[in-house]
Design a protein around this motif. Sequence first.
Motif, PDB file in Angstrom:
ATOM      1  N   HIS A  21      -2.321 -69.029  -5.967  1.00  0.00           N
ATOM      2  CA  HIS A  21      -2.665 -70.170  -5.110  1.00  0.00           C
ATOM      3  C   HIS A  21      -3.863 -69.782  -4.255  1.00  0.00           C
ATOM      4  O   HIS A  21      -3.781 -68.854  -3.449  1.00  0.00           O
ATOM      5  CB  HIS A  21      -1.491 -70.548  -4.204  1.00  0.00           C
ATOM      6  CG  HIS A  21      -0.249 -70.911  -4.955  1.00  0.00           C
ATOM      7  ND1 HIS A  21      -0.045 -72.176  -5.469  1.00  0.00           N
ATOM      8  CD2 HIS A  21       0.822 -70.180  -5.301  1.00  0.00           C
ATOM      9  CE1 HIS A  21       1.123 -72.188  -6.096  1.00  0.00           C
ATOM     10  NE2 HIS A  21       1.670 -70.994  -6.012  1.00  0.00           N
ATOM     11  N   ALA A  22      -4.969 -70.499  -4.461  1.00  0.00           N
ATOM     12  CA  ALA A  22      -6.179 -70.231  -3.679  1.00  0.00           C
ATOM     13  C   ALA A  22      -6.339 -71.329  -2.632  1.00  0.00           C
ATOM     14  O   ALA A  22      -5.657 -72.354  -2.663  1.00  0.00           O
ATOM     15  CB  ALA A  22      -7.395 -70.197  -4.600  1.00  0.00           C
ATOM     16  N   ASP A  73      -2.572 -53.516  -2.719  1.00  0.00           N
ATOM     17  CA  ASP A  73      -1.738 -53.304  -1.533  1.00  0.00           C
ATOM     18  C   ASP A  73      -2.546 -53.730  -0.314  1.00  0.00           C
ATOM     19  O   ASP A  73      -3.774 -53.807  -0.371  1.00  0.00           O
ATOM     20  CB  ASP A  73      -1.353 -51.821  -1.422  1.00  0.00           C
ATOM     21  CG  ASP A  73      -0.156 -51.601  -0.519  1.00  0.00           C
ATOM     22  OD1 ASP A  73       0.200 -50.432  -0.247  1.00  0.00           O
ATOM     23  OD2 ASP A  73       0.444 -52.603  -0.072  1.00  0.00           O
ATOM     24  N   VAL A  79      -3.811 -61.489   0.749  1.00  0.00           N
ATOM     25  CA  VAL A  79      -3.936 -61.786  -0.688  1.00  0.00           C
ATOM     26  C   VAL A  79      -5.219 -61.173  -1.245  1.00  0.00           C
ATOM     27  O   VAL A  79      -5.252 -60.679  -2.377  1.00  0.00           O
ATOM     28  CB  VAL A  79      -3.886 -63.311  -0.943  1.00  0.00           C
ATOM     29  CG1 VAL A  79      -4.176 -63.640  -2.394  1.00  0.00           C
ATOM     30  CG2 VAL A  79      -2.528 -63.865  -0.556  1.00  0.00           C
ATOM     31  N   GLN A  80      -6.269 -61.176  -0.453  1.00  0.00           N
ATOM     32  CA  GLN A  80      -7.514 -60.545  -0.879  1.00  0.00           C
ATOM     33  C   GLN A  80      -7.298 -59.054  -1.151  1.00  0.00           C
ATOM     34  O   GLN A  80      -7.778 -58.515  -2.150  1.00  0.00           O
ATOM     35  CB  GLN A  80      -8.598 -60.707   0.199  1.00  0.00           C
ATOM     36  CG  GLN A  80      -9.252 -62.071   0.232  1.00  0.00           C
ATOM     37  CD  GLN A  80     -10.173 -62.273   1.415  1.00  0.00           C
ATOM     38  OE1 GLN A  80      -9.921 -61.774   2.506  1.00  0.00           O
ATOM     39  NE2 GLN A  80     -11.243 -63.015   1.222  1.00  0.00           N
ATOM     40  N   CYS A 129      -2.956 -57.992  -9.179  1.00  0.00           N
ATOM     41  CA  CYS A 129      -2.356 -59.299  -9.488  1.00  0.00           C
ATOM     42  C   CYS A 129      -3.409 -60.396  -9.685  1.00  0.00           C
ATOM     43  O   CYS A 129      -4.570 -60.246  -9.301  1.00  0.00           O
ATOM     44  CB  CYS A 129      -1.405 -59.701  -8.360  1.00  0.00           C
ATOM     45  SG  CYS A 129      -2.174 -59.712  -6.725  1.00  0.00           S
ATOM     46  N   VAL A 181      -4.362 -64.188  -8.655  1.00  0.00           N
ATOM     47  CA  VAL A 181      -4.086 -65.123  -7.564  1.00  0.00           C
ATOM     48  C   VAL A 181      -3.446 -66.384  -8.146  1.00  0.00           C
ATOM     49  O   VAL A 181      -3.960 -66.975  -9.087  1.00  0.00           O
ATOM     50  CB  VAL A 181      -5.389 -65.472  -6.807  1.00  0.00           C
ATOM     51  CG1 VAL A 181      -5.136 -66.559  -5.786  1.00  0.00           C
ATOM     52  CG2 VAL A 181      -5.956 -64.232  -6.138  1.00  0.00           C
ATOM     53  N   THR A 232      -4.492 -65.170   3.754  1.00  0.00           N
ATOM     54  CA  THR A 232      -5.607 -65.078   2.804  1.00  0.00           C
ATOM     55  C   THR A 232      -6.146 -63.648   2.770  1.00  0.00           C
ATOM     56  O   THR A 232      -6.451 -63.121   1.699  1.00  0.00           O
ATOM     57  CB  THR A 232      -6.731 -66.055   3.195  1.00  0.00           C
ATOM     58  OG1 THR A 232      -6.197 -67.362   3.296  1.00  0.00           O
ATOM     59  CG2 THR A 232      -7.855 -66.037   2.186  1.00  0.00           C
ATOM     60  N   SER A 284      -5.040 -58.649  -4.374  1.00  0.00           N
ATOM     61  CA  SER A 284      -5.695 -58.942  -5.656  1.00  0.00           C
ATOM     62  C   SER A 284      -6.768 -57.909  -5.973  1.00  0.00           C
ATOM     63  O   SER A 284      -7.091 -57.679  -7.133  1.00  0.00           O
ATOM     64  CB  SER A 284      -6.310 -60.345  -5.640  1.00  0.00           C
ATOM     65  OG  SER A 284      -7.353 -60.412  -4.694  1.00  0.00           O
ATOM     66  N   ARG A 285      -7.306 -57.282  -4.953  1.00  0.00           N
ATOM     67  CA  ARG A 285      -8.395 -56.328  -5.192  1.00  0.00           C
ATOM     68  C   ARG A 285      -7.884 -54.884  -5.289  1.00  0.00           C
ATOM     69  O   ARG A 285      -8.309 -54.132  -6.143  1.00  0.00           O
ATOM     70  CB  ARG A 285      -9.408 -56.440  -4.066  1.00  0.00           C
ATOM     71  CG  ARG A 285     -10.674 -55.721  -4.394  1.00  0.00           C
ATOM     72  CD  ARG A 285     -11.830 -56.153  -3.554  1.00  0.00           C
ATOM     73  NE  ARG A 285     -12.976 -55.331  -3.924  1.00  0.00           N
ATOM     74  CZ  ARG A 285     -13.923 -54.944  -3.105  1.00  0.00           C
ATOM     75  NH1 ARG A 285     -13.886 -55.310  -1.844  1.00  0.00           N
ATOM     76  NH2 ARG A 285     -14.922 -54.199  -3.521  1.00  0.00           N
TER      77      ARG A 285
END
Lengths: 242, 566
Positions: A92-93, A190, A182-183, A88, A90, A179, A186-187
């Motif tokens: 919102h950072a 899952d 989300v890391q 995905c 990101v 956070t 995005s990487r």
Amino acid sequence: MEKRAQIAIFVVVGILIVVAALVVFLWIKPSASFGRGVLSFEGCVQDVATDSITALEENVGIDDGITYRFMGQEIPYLCYTEDYYKTCIVQHALIVENFQRKLKESISEGVQECYSENVERLKKKGLEVVSGDVDFDVFLELGRVRIEINAPTSISGSKFSKLSVEFASPIYDMLTLTTTIVQYESRFGDAPVDYITNLYPDYLVTKFKMSEGTTIYTIKNKKTGDEIKFASRSLRFPAGYK
Amino acid sequence: MRIEKIIMLCALVVFLSFGVLAQSNPSVCCERTKSGAVCVNTDENNCAPGAKRTPTSCESTSYCKPGTCYDSSEGTCLENTPQLVCEKNGGKWDPRSASEISQCNLGCCLIGDQASFVTLTRCKKLSSFFGLENNFRSDVKDELSCIDLARSQEKGACVIEKDFEKTCRFVTRSECSDNSSGKFYPGLLCSAEELGTSCARQVRTRCFDGKVYWVDSCGNLENVYSSDKDKSWNGGRVAKPEEVCSPNDGSNKNCGNCDYLRGTSCAEYTSPIGKPKGSDFYCRRTTCKDSSGKERKNGESWCEYDGEVGDSKDKVGSRHFKKRCVDGEVIIEPCADFRNEICIQDSVKIEGSGENFSYASCIANRWQDCLLQKTKKDCTDNLKRDCRWIKRPKGIAESFGKEKDVEGVTEGIIEDETKEGVCVPMYPPGLKFWDKSAEKVCKLGNAKCTYIKKKSLTGGKQSESGKECLTSDWAAEVNNFCQSLGDCGGSENYIGDFSDDGYVWSIDGETKKVSQVTINRWASNDVWLSLANGIFNMLLGEKTLSDVSASEEKKNSLMDILKDRL
């Protein structure tokens, strides 16, 4: 006889001095500390901040961007894609900074009201109060929230300006966990919630996968009951053959 | 010569008159969509008015190219982040990946006896929260090594003398050295008599790291709790938890050596009866029961399913589930829909107890290239895919599984079968069987079989071939093959409702149906029953479908006999 009279006079004068001092320091010039005493509005500010944190937790402090409707609630996507087989993007950072900023905005009016109410209360007590502009900063820290208030105030000649309000809150830890997830999303597409739950035993982290590729994450503090929900859509596969 | 064409169509009856696109076909990179998403590849119609759009992938654009967002305040790095998202909240954007940015390099941050595998900036931030000096080890390259390093940090009494009074903190050597007036005594508790501090021993207990510990009057941790206070105090010296008492499985309230793998963790004792001696905390057994009634320890995870799984037995509508036990509560995590994920589990033996601790995970179901595998070896390569090799049913196209993709394969039916096998998914994927996309998939299972009966003109011997094509077993075999492709063919769903709308079986244009019993028998992959079925058919020379349904009961009893004999 004269000696006795002298001693009696000295004793009486001494008592009168002590009483006068007590009257001056306790009644005529009450100690107007900025802390828990006369002005004390920490409790008011803490209540305002706590309520705001609870309200902001519902959407992780995010009021724009794409959302997912789940059980009647609009849950913000923190990471999203419409592609198949891709991780995905990101959405919102810097979630901690954003939440901090939103918290400051949401309590601004409340802090001002707390200050005004306390100034009025002091004035009603007969104190001479000169109030100033209220400025403050919010800091989310490990296990707590700290609010540094700058409100130059004069109470019967005594001047005060800075005040710090601190109270326990798990919000920083929860946003840091968010956070981290989300890391992973995005990487890798899952996040290993088992592993995260083992590392942070005070938190229950769960995920629920929806049919079109969205995952709903829930982070809950076991002791306080604080809860954050957010969505992610990453590395999804189409149904059947492409 | 009599020729009968038997056709088995593995298809789906499409009730809908319109088709639905199976998936979106992104055509532009939208800076922002109407729904609020940022930098997505989508249809142009979805782009918000005024938003930038380019007919290419977002990775190729300047405004939506993903990079790494560095938060200089928190010390975190977030990959796959567009520049506009990053800079909106004050982040620093870099087009490179996190591994190429020096500020994003991870190392071991030691904070007292705790550790965190983070960046240097984050370490400084975390250390500042505790008022400690930064202790960052960039040579430690993984999280487990970092945790081990923290655990091996020697702790002891840090004695500070001030105004003729000795106070003490039980900390690591590095924490003690941060305080210049502190003197460090490794391996000693603050309540050790020889130190002469003001800290009195074993005043109360508290939880730490999942175990119950004694605490002195200064608030310092001592050794693990035991009702035998002297044994726990160990003469004022640090003792390992197992030296105080054995790992507790919850059967002993007077031992604070809780063990995660044995299903216990520290908790406050709330009942007024049976309180541990001298302690408000104990090792609570937080176990769960799974759906079969088996006890599961805290932290264990396991798989549960909607029915039989594997060997293409997954039923329509079924999915895999991962369940875990957390503090006495069973948390359910369904794996991805359409069986795009499967649940696998394994276990480890717990030392000293002989019990197993299971752990499970939802992993991707790698079925996508099963149909393309030409050899059994490639097909059953577990490292690359989740497939199985089965016998090619008579009448399945020779072209099945060759180079063409789904859309290139039309009917592809030829009459001659081959002796080869065919590679199919081990866990058939779910399909959107309510739209046309599934029909294309199921068509791959179409089969045509020809029965030929030759009569000599002179009245001599007659011959026939392909007689098995007339039997319901052939139809059931092909149906079984259909099911292995996905949600195709006739079968029961995950709640046991049977439907035969998913196939069409015809003999010379006349539609036939296979009985549910026969379908289920083939679906259960019962080799012996299938063999018996074949022998039975050979012996009795089954000719018509009506005979099949009538002789079902007879067939079953005969099969039982044959099975026993074989």
